[in-house]
Design an enzyme around this catalytic site. Structure first.
Site, short mmCIF file in Angstrom:
data_model
loop_
_atom_site.label_atom_id
_atom_site.label_comp_id
_atom_site.label_asym_id
_atom_site.label_seq_id
_atom_site.Cartn_x
_atom_site.Cartn_y
_atom_site.Cartn_z
N SER A 15 0.71 -1.13 0.27
CA SER A 15 0.00 -0.22 0.33
C SER A 15 0.89 0.81 -0.02
O SER A 15 -0.21 2.41 0.10
CB SER A 15 -1.05 0.17 1.20
OG SER A 15 -0.33 0.20 2.14
N SER A 132 15.24 -8.36 2.97
CA SER A 132 15.86 -8.04 4.15
C SER A 132 16.57 -6.87 4.54
O SER A 132 15.97 -5.82 4.65
CB SER A 132 16.87 -9.06 4.49
OG SER A 132 18.30 -8.93 6.31
N TYR A 146 14.94 -5.44 15.67
CA TYR A 146 14.54 -5.24 14.19
C TYR A 146 15.59 -5.88 13.52
O TYR A 146 14.85 -7.04 12.77
CB TYR A 146 14.53 -3.64 13.49
CG TYR A 146 14.26 -4.00 12.48
CD1 TYR A 146 13.14 -4.14 11.93
CD2 TYR A 146 15.40 -3.32 10.91
CE1 TYR A 146 12.58 -3.73 10.27
CE2 TYR A 146 15.42 -3.21 9.70
CZ TYR A 146 13.89 -3.91 9.76
OH TYR A 146 13.38 -3.16 7.96
N LYS A 150 16.13 -9.98 11.04
CA LYS A 150 16.36 -9.57 9.40
C LYS A 150 17.73 -10.44 9.51
O LYS A 150 18.19 -10.92 8.40
CB LYS A 150 17.04 -7.60 9.43
CG LYS A 150 16.11 -6.73 8.80
CD LYS A 150 14.62 -7.76 8.01
CE LYS A 150 13.63 -6.27 7.30
NZ LYS A 150 12.99 -7.33 6.50
#
Length: 271
Positions: A15, A132, A146, A150
């Site tokens: 989006s 990634s 975070y 990844k």
């Protein structure tokens, strides 16, 4: 009238940002593209079919895949782009918050991938591109959780590629650096902040905001995804943009102590 001979691509988180421009790039390159957002998108890219999907919900993912197959009968490319950020010291997030982050960034990828793989196995071909980050390669102070998501995607993707290669399916990583999207302003803040980290955390937020403003436009990442999608013999990973390529090279060839000192300096931490 829909052309059922077009290859079919599914892009999660389409989006806005990287997902939106990727959906547009794939549509322009001749794919029939389905994009997802957590809520039904009121306005999508022209020519891209937008569908609602919450990647943290098994039923929502199953409904998505069934609807794509109902409309298109196949899925040739999956781009796992949906994700969220989290800024704060690792100690500043509750376990519940950490779980919620992993549920989107890691288990969301697993859910959608596992739902698509039976289709690709029947087809005996398919490609999966997992978004990634350079933070899947390097440490990230005040983005530890975070970065952990990844790093997890890196290990998962490389391992999965070895499992699927003989079935005609390839799994590829795309690693952007700072990209000019709303990622920074939309990322979650740690839910248990501590005063001892406040100054460094705020400094890191400022550094990140500046880096994003000077970063690559999302079209750079979209072009890299398109390259990874269409290569006849794809590489295991693609660094997206000059900064990402530089970081990847430095991580591989600069001595660990020198890399460590440089990273601390760039992040405003005492060396």
């Amino acid at each position: 009238m829909t052309n059922h001979n077009l290859p079919v691509a599914l892009v999660t988180g389409a989006s806005s940002g990287i997902g939106r421009v990727t959906a547009k790039a794939l549509q322009g390159a001749g794919y029939r593209v389905f994009g997802t957002s957590r809520r039904a998108a009121s306005e999508g890219v022209e020519g891209v079919t937008m569908l609602a999907c919450d990647v943290t919900d098994d039923e929502s993912v199953a409904k998505l895949i069934n609807e794509v197959l109902r409309q298109a009968r196949r899925i040739d490319l999956l781009v796992n782009n949906a994700g969220t950020g989290l800024l704060g010291g690792a100690e500043e997030s509750s376990i519940e918050q950490a779980k919620a982050l992993f549920d989107v960034n890691v288990f969301g990828v697993l859910r959608v991938t596992n739902a698509v793989l039976p289709v690709m196995r029947i087809q005996k071909q398919g490609r999966i591109i997992n978004l990634s980050s350079v933070l899947g390669l390097i440490p990230a102070p005040y983005s530890a959780l975070y970065a952990a998501t990844k790093h997890a995607i890196e290990g998962y993707s490389e391992s999965l590629d070895h499992e699927l290669r003989t079935l005609g399916i390839r799994v590829v990583l795309v690693e952007p650096a700072y990209t000019r999207t709303s990622f920074e302003e939309n990322q979650v803040r740690a839910d248990s902040p501590l005063d001892i980290y406040a100054a460094a955390r705020d400094g890191m937020a400022t550094i990140m905001r500046t880096a994003i403003e000077a970063g690559d436009v999302p079209e750079v990442v979209a072009r890299t995804i398109l390259e990874a999608a269409t290569a006849s013999a794809p590489k295991r990973r693609y660094a997206a943009g000059k900064m990402a390529r530089k970081v990847s090279l430095l991580r591989r060839f600069v001595p660990a102590s020198a890399f460590d000192a440089s990273l601390r300096k760039q992040n405003g931490l005492p060396v």
